[in-house]
Every structure is written in structure tokens, then in C-alpha cells.
Design a protein around this motif. Structure first.
Motif, PDB file in Angstrom:
ATOM      1  N   ARG A   1      35.234  53.610  59.632  1.00 24.20           N
ATOM      2  CA  ARG A   1      35.658  54.726  60.482  1.00 24.20           C
ATOM      3  C   ARG A   1      37.166  54.931  60.428  1.00 24.20           C
ATOM      4  O   ARG A   1      37.679  55.925  60.898  1.00 24.20           O
ATOM      5  CB  ARG A   1      35.242  54.481  61.946  1.00 24.20           C
ATOM      6  N   SER A   2      37.848  53.945  59.878  1.00 23.30           N
ATOM      7  CA  SER A   2      39.305  54.031  59.854  1.00 23.30           C
ATOM      8  C   SER A   2      39.778  54.877  58.680  1.00 23.30           C
ATOM      9  O   SER A   2      39.350  54.694  57.543  1.00 23.30           O
ATOM     10  CB  SER A   2      39.882  52.617  59.758  1.00 23.30           C
ATOM     11  N   ALA A   3      40.675  55.812  58.970  1.00 20.54           N
ATOM     12  CA  ALA A   3      41.153  56.717  57.923  1.00 20.54           C
ATOM     13  C   ALA A   3      41.878  55.948  56.824  1.00 20.54           C
ATOM     14  O   ALA A   3      41.712  56.242  55.644  1.00 20.54           O
ATOM     15  CB  ALA A   3      42.078  57.776  58.525  1.00 20.54           C
ATOM     16  N   TYR A   4      42.658  54.938  57.224  1.00 16.80           N
ATOM     17  CA  TYR A   4      43.389  54.187  56.208  1.00 16.80           C
ATOM     18  C   TYR A   4      42.424  53.457  55.284  1.00 16.80           C
ATOM     19  O   TYR A   4      42.564  53.498  54.060  1.00 16.80           O
ATOM     20  CB  TYR A   4      44.357  53.187  56.843  1.00 16.80           C
ATOM     21  N   ASP A   5      41.442  52.810  55.878  1.00 16.43           N
ATOM     22  CA  ASP A   5      40.484  52.081  55.058  1.00 16.43           C
ATOM     23  C   ASP A   5      39.724  53.006  54.115  1.00 16.43           C
ATOM     24  O   ASP A   5      39.507  52.664  52.948  1.00 16.43           O
ATOM     25  CB  ASP A   5      39.503  51.312  55.950  1.00 16.43           C
ATOM     26  N   THR A   6      39.339  54.175  54.603  1.00 15.39           N
ATOM     27  CA  THR A   6      38.607  55.073  53.714  1.00 15.39           C
ATOM     28  C   THR A   6      39.516  55.582  52.598  1.00 15.39           C
ATOM     29  O   THR A   6      39.105  55.626  51.444  1.00 15.39           O
ATOM     30  CB  THR A   6      37.993  56.262  54.470  1.00 15.39           C
ATOM     31  N   GLU A   7      40.751  55.937  52.939  1.00 18.40           N
ATOM     32  CA  GLU A   7      41.670  56.364  51.874  1.00 18.40           C
ATOM     33  C   GLU A   7      41.848  55.257  50.847  1.00 18.40           C
ATOM     34  O   GLU A   7      41.859  55.502  49.641  1.00 18.40           O
ATOM     35  CB  GLU A   7      43.039  56.756  52.469  1.00 18.40           C
ATOM     36  N   PHE A   8      41.968  54.056  51.347  1.00 20.02           N
ATOM     37  CA  PHE A   8      42.150  52.913  50.458  1.00 20.02           C
ATOM     38  C   PHE A   8      40.946  52.747  49.538  1.00 20.02           C
ATOM     39  O   PHE A   8      41.072  52.614  48.321  1.00 20.02           O
ATOM     40  CB  PHE A   8      42.358  51.639  51.292  1.00 20.02           C
ATOM     41  N   VAL A   9      39.788  52.772  50.140  1.00 17.42           N
ATOM     42  CA  VAL A   9      38.564  52.555  49.366  1.00 17.42           C
ATOM     43  C   VAL A   9      38.378  53.643  48.325  1.00 17.42           C
ATOM     44  O   VAL A   9      38.007  53.373  47.178  1.00 17.42           O
ATOM     45  CB  VAL A   9      37.345  52.488  50.298  1.00 17.42           C
ATOM     46  N   MET A  10      38.661  54.879  48.712  1.00 19.59           N
ATOM     47  CA  MET A  10      38.475  55.969  47.764  1.00 19.59           C
ATOM     48  C   MET A  10      39.419  55.816  46.557  1.00 19.59           C
ATOM     49  O   MET A  10      39.024  56.043  45.422  1.00 19.59           O
ATOM     50  CB  MET A  10      38.706  57.310  48.452  1.00 19.59           C
ATOM     51  N   ALA A  11      40.634  55.402  46.834  1.00 21.98           N
ATOM     52  CA  ALA A  11      41.577  55.179  45.733  1.00 21.98           C
ATOM     53  C   ALA A  11      41.088  54.034  44.848  1.00 21.98           C
ATOM     54  O   ALA A  11      41.119  54.107  43.619  1.00 21.98           O
ATOM     55  CB  ALA A  11      42.959  54.868  46.286  1.00 21.98           C
ATOM     56  N   LEU A  12      40.611  52.992  45.497  1.00 17.88           N
ATOM     57  CA  LEU A  12      40.119  51.828  44.762  1.00 17.88           C
ATOM     58  C   LEU A  12      38.925  52.199  43.887  1.00 17.88           C
ATOM     59  O   LEU A  12      38.837  51.803  42.719  1.00 17.88           O
ATOM     60  CB  LEU A  12      39.731  50.733  45.759  1.00 17.88           C
ATOM     61  N   VAL A  13      38.026  52.974  44.458  1.00 14.37           N
ATOM     62  CA  VAL A  13      36.831  53.397  43.719  1.00 14.37           C
ATOM     63  C   VAL A  13      37.223  54.164  42.459  1.00 14.37           C
ATOM     64  O   VAL A  13      36.691  53.908  41.375  1.00 14.37           O
ATOM     65  CB  VAL A  13      35.922  54.264  44.613  1.00 14.37           C
TER      66      VAL A  13
END
Lengths: 337, 337
Positions: free
Chosen positions: A83-95
DNA sequence: CCCGTATCTGCCCACGTGTGCACATCATGT
DNA sequence: ACATGATGTGCACACGTGGGCAGATACGGG
């Protein structure tokens, strides 16, 4: 005939190298070699095989290839808080980066109640690695992965364990930087809103504020814990600002700061004239015109790049000693300080 | 000895059923049965095997099991735009549900330049299914998946092709609903900001506005295309509001509407007194105190549930005819209309 | 004691691939 | 003509598992 029908229609069996070999009039080995760069094979024959394969829609089965003992190219990515915006941004970049490397990220929601069970299940695949993004991974699982030889890379939280590489932001330096900047601008009455009390990043960020204040002979006027969300940031900041007279509010992440901005506006406190508000992370929306939030950048691209680098090193040399990479945050001045 | 060392230390080989069998003094088959629910095996022996397996960290290799012809339990999830808040919220919800079903989502970034190549690579795994979230998937790939028998489920965009199930929002109904509500509140001078011109959802949403206006004897005063982001929403809305005198602005998604809110504020236009602004999707931040955006809910939980349902049906019966499920959106009144 | 049945277990094959090894073919140099 | 090296190819094995099949064991009834 009924048998034939059930075989041909009920199970549309996957096309295999054997089938392609027969259709192209070559041996199965030749087909395998045609898809293996650097293998000896007559150029004409290779071309022929590729044509036949394309027409039949054949691709070598990655499962069978992975079984043979090589890499499976599967990487589990455990996300502490989706739910965290930072975590999702991070994950999307990582993916994106993993895709480019032909590594296939299997996402696992760490916030779910059934996470532990899910991790157990996914570990049945011979993973190339397990990447942890934040969250509070059960130490039992870490031990398990270490035992079965799955390398782990933790980011956002330092995990001290055998076989775990770490990539983490210098949290205290980040909030220290922001605090010092505000002190130099004349602020003296500081408040801090953290995340959940036990969270790794929250602890570090609080320390950064306290130590910077202490160096200037100041101390925190008020502090409270939130949960890294906008809604809670709004509520906690409202309570804090009603009770104390502050001229600076340092928040443990941007979502909390955005909630705090709304709270200040509702209370009629002018930002940045009467109150400085700074966040942490520099998520995309911090730069939106509605917020224009001064914050500390926790650079995603740097961190992802280091994670990828550690992954490659680890795969190249499984017995490489564990490493901890620290990322330098930097202050991003915008309109709220 | 050098050989021994390289075998034992260089490659920390995965523990296998054979190893466990030897340690537990049973046959390899018994180990396999111990992990197969419903298989004949002495209760005591099963318990013993589980203990030994746990102490050695053994788990059946899912690759080998999947190779045997059963399901691989891998599901590729293709995300058209990882930068979009709605898409990420959707994907995160989907991931949670898939995890709970013991299906393992492999994420693929659809915005990347190398996407086509990535898809080709990931199709080497015998996937249980391919889920498309928005984006503009190459029809070539759809044909390929259809040929090799990988079922596809598209959501956010209707793909008319053999073997593709669809879950999609009634986009026109959604914006129609919002437009009608604003008309009833006395608005007459409407503007619309879409997404990229050719996007499926943008087209439908524009039609909904036009048809609702037409029914009331009105028509669009102004319109423009954006790209579904806040920044572009801000720019496009600024241009639109400077040029035209509007009292209602319907945006194709929430991000655009949030940009438009900032534009109105900067231009000194009072929302909702002088101008109504509505978005589409009802992403989490639409409800944040800073925005309090009136919008059309494009219900994620409903859609994800239907996707999961279609997936289960498809796996149970691979020859089931394709299906298109339409989701009903509904208006969410908040503070901007 | 024998036979039928129920329960349990081991052997062995298939899944689809990559690759080591031995062999075949062929050009080239002496 | 023969040896030699270079190049290309097929056979067969290994990867780790699930499950079909038949055999083994135990047990109870006649």
C-alpha cells in the motif's frame, strides 16, 4: 477413436523439441543446439529449425531447462507493504530492471496474513534469489532460505544473517540533513512523526533528527508515531499541531508529510511561513503541484541498481561474503520549508 | 579430494527426495507420497519423513513437478503502465489474491521498450495463464499465446481474440453517470480531458460524456487529450481553463483530475463553487483530505474477483468458450462537485 | 490351512531439456 | 594415399518428481 479425440482435443499438449525435430527432419539434439548460442550447428540447418519452430510456435521449455541444474531465472520479490507508494515505486523499478536481465520476478504480498505460508510454497521453486523490500520478514524464513542456499538481498531494512546482502539508505543522515537545513533557516521548535515504533527505517530517521537537534543544542518539542499512511499522518499531525506550537515538522515518510500538510491547512497554519514540513523518500507525488513537498530523496534508481549489481555478483560467485551497501540520501528543497 | 571439495562446497546442491529417503531409511517414492495429500502411506512413516525433511530443509522441487505435465502454477501478469496509480493498486490486489490461491505472479513491465522480447522469454515457462492489465499488447503476442494454448485474461481493455477472457468496466456508463449528476446540479458548460487518443478506456469515457450531454441537449464546450498523469493533467487543464469558461470538467482518470484541481486553484477558480471537477477510478488518494475528489469508482475488488473467477473456470475447463465480464462503475460524491 | 481383501510400498517410466562423448564427414598438408 | 585437424551430429544420460503397476504384507473368514 474416443481415445484419440481426448488426446488431441482435451489436452492441447505443448509442442516439444521432438515434434520440431521430426517436422524439420533433424535430430532432437539439433533442435536443442539451434536454441543454444555458441553450440556447433550447421548455419543452414539452424535457420531451417528456427523457421519450423516459429511456424509451430515452439520455445524451449524453461522448466525443463531449469531442472537440468542451471539457473531457473526466477526471483521472488517479497514486498512488505504494497500500500506504500514508495514501496510500489521501488518494486516497479526493480521489476523493469529484472525483466531487462531476463530474470522473472515473482511478487509476494508481505502484508497478507498468509504470507508465511506463501513464502514456504514459493520456495519450492529453485529460485535464483529472494529479494526483500522492507517489511518484517520472519527470521525463521531467513534461516530456511539460508539453509537451502537461496541468496537473499534485503533492501530498506538491514538483515544481519548469513547469506543476506543488504542495500539500505543512511536514514539518520537523511533526516539529519533536513533538520540541519531547517535549523539554519531559523527553525527551533521541532516535531517528529514516525512510522510504526519498531520499524527499522522509522527508528533511524528519528535518531537523525534527534542527533542533529542535539548538535545545535536543541531537542524535540513533540513527537508521535504514525503508520506511514496519509490518513494517519493527517490525524497525528492534527493532534500534534493542536497541542504544541511548532515551527518545523519532520515526517518519517512523504505520505505522512502529505497528511500533515492537509492538517496544517485545515488548522489555518501557513506553510512554509509559520511551519516547515518535510518528508522522506521523494516519491513521485511529492513533486506534484498540489504538494510541492520539500523532502529527503531516498533514491530508488540508485538502490535498484545496487540491488541488481549485488544479485549479479552473487550469482557469479555464490560464496562471495555478504555485503551491506549504504545509499546516500539528499535534501530536495521545494515549497514547504 | 579436490573433486570432492568442488562437489560439496562449490555447488551447494539442492537437497532432493533421494537424500531425504536415505536419511529417513525409506524409499524415494515414500518421500514423494509423504508430500502428496491422499496418497497411501503409513501415518507413522509419513510423520517421520516430514520431520527429517524439515530438519534438512527439503521441499519438493516445483519445477520438476510442473514438468511432469501438471500445472506450473505460474501466471504472468503484464502491466501496461506501471506508473499509473490505478494500475499499481489493481496489480497489488491481484497479486494478493493470486498468492492466496498458490498461483505465482510473474510481473512484466509493459511500458519498457524490451517488453515484446521479455514476453517471448517468459512464455518459455509453461504458464497457467497470462493476465493483461491495460496497455496495448501486440496482437502478434496474443496470437502466439493462443497458438501455444496459454489462456489469457485481459482487463481494462477488451481484446477480441480466441481464448481471451475479458473483464472490463462499463466506461461510458461511468462518465455518463457523472455527467448526468453534474447536469442535474445545474452545470452546462462541460470540458473533458482524456488520455492518449487511441486508448480503449479514454475513448469509452469520452463517449459517455458526449452521449449524456447530448441527451440533455448539450454538447462539449472544450476537450483535450492528456496522458493520464498528474503533471499533464495540470498543464492541459491550465490551458483549457484559460481559454474557455467552464463550469464542469470531467477527467478520464483521477490523476488527470488531481492535476486539474491544482490548475484551478492556481488560476483562482473556486472548486466546487465555480467549477465541478470529477475524475475516474477512485484510486486511494482521491479520498485523501488534500483532494477529496468526486469521482467514478472503477471497483478494483470486483474486477480482481472476476479475474480470479475466470482464471479458475478456465483452468478447470480449458475449452470453455471465451467470456466478457462487464463491471458496473458508480459515482462517488465528495467535495469537488 | 487357504483364499480374498485391504493396506502399504518399491520399481520404473515419463516429463523436456542440455550436454559430454564418441563417431562421422571433410578439407588440407605431406 | 594417408595422417591430421576441424567441424558437425546423434546417442544417451541426468535433472527431480508423480504416479501406474504389481508385488508384499497383514488380517479375517471359511
Amino acid at each position: 477413436m474416443s481415445d484419440d479425440q481426448s488426446k488431441t482435443t482435451h489436452r492441447p499438449r505443448r509442442v516439444t523439441a521432438q515434434t520440431v525435430a521430426e517436422a524439420a527432419g533433424v535430430s532432437r539434439s539439433a533442435v536443442s543446439r539451434a536454441f543454444t548460442p555458441g553450440a556447433y550447428l550447421d548455419a543452414g540447418k539452424r535457420k531451417k529449425i528456427h523457421e519450423v519452430a516459429a511456424s509451430m510456435g515452439y520455445q524451449p521449455n524453461a522448466l525443463a531447462a531449469g531442472l537440468k541444474g542451471g539457473r531457473s531465472h526466477l526471483v521472488a520479490v517479497f514486498v512488505g507493504n504494497m500500500r506504500s507508494a514508495y514501496d510500489t515505486e521501488f518494486v516497479m523499478a526493480l521489476v523493469g530492471k529484472l525483466n531487462a536481465l531476463n530474470k522473472w520476478p515473482i511478487l509476494i504480498d508481505g502484508a497478507d496474513q498468509t504470507t508465511e505460508q506463501a513464502i514456504q510454497q514459493v520456495l519450492r521453486y529453485p529460485l535464483d534469489a529472494l529479494i526483500l523490500r522492507g517489511g518484517s520478514m520472519q527470521s525463521e524464513i531467513v534461516t530456511h532460505c539460508s539453509k537451502i542456499g537461496v541468496p537473499m538481498i534485503s533492501t530498506g531494512r538491514i538483515v544481519e544473517a548469513r547469506g543476506v546482502d543488504n542495500v539500505c539508505c543512511r536514514n539518520a543522515d537523511g533526516t539529519g540533513l533536513a533538520t540541519t537545513t531547517l535549523i539554519q533557516a531559523g527553525r527551533t521548535r521541532f516535531g517528529f512523526i514516525g512510522g510504526p515504533a519498531q520499524f527499522f527505517s522509522s527508528v533511524g530517521r528519528r535518531q537523525g533528527v534527534e542527533s542533529a537537534l542535539s548538535k545545535a543544542g536543541l531537542q524535540l518539542v513533540a513527537q508521535a508515531d504514525g503508520d506511514f499512511t496519509v490518513d494517519t499522518g493527517f490525524k497525528v499531525a492534527t493532534a500534534l499541531l493542536k497541542k504544541h506550537s511548532l515551527d518545523a515538522l519532520v515526517c518519517a515518510n512523504d505520505a505522512t508529510a502529505i497528511g500533515a500538510l492537509a492538517a496544517a491547512r485545515d488548522l489555518g497554519i501557513a506553510v512554509p511561513e509559520a511551519l516547515s514540513v518535510v518528508g522522506f523518500d521523494d516519491i513521485e507525488m511529492a513533486g506534484w503541484p498540489s504538494f510541492d513537498l520539500s523532502t529527503v530523496c531516498n533514491p530508488i534508481d540508485d538502490a535498484v541498481e545496487r540491488v541488481i549489481g549485488l544479485l549479479e555478483q552473487r550469482l557469479a560467485n555464490p560464496s562471495k561474503p555478504s555485503e551491506t551497501v549504504l545509499i546516500d540520501p539528499y535534501f530536495v528543497p521545494r515549497g514547504t520549508h
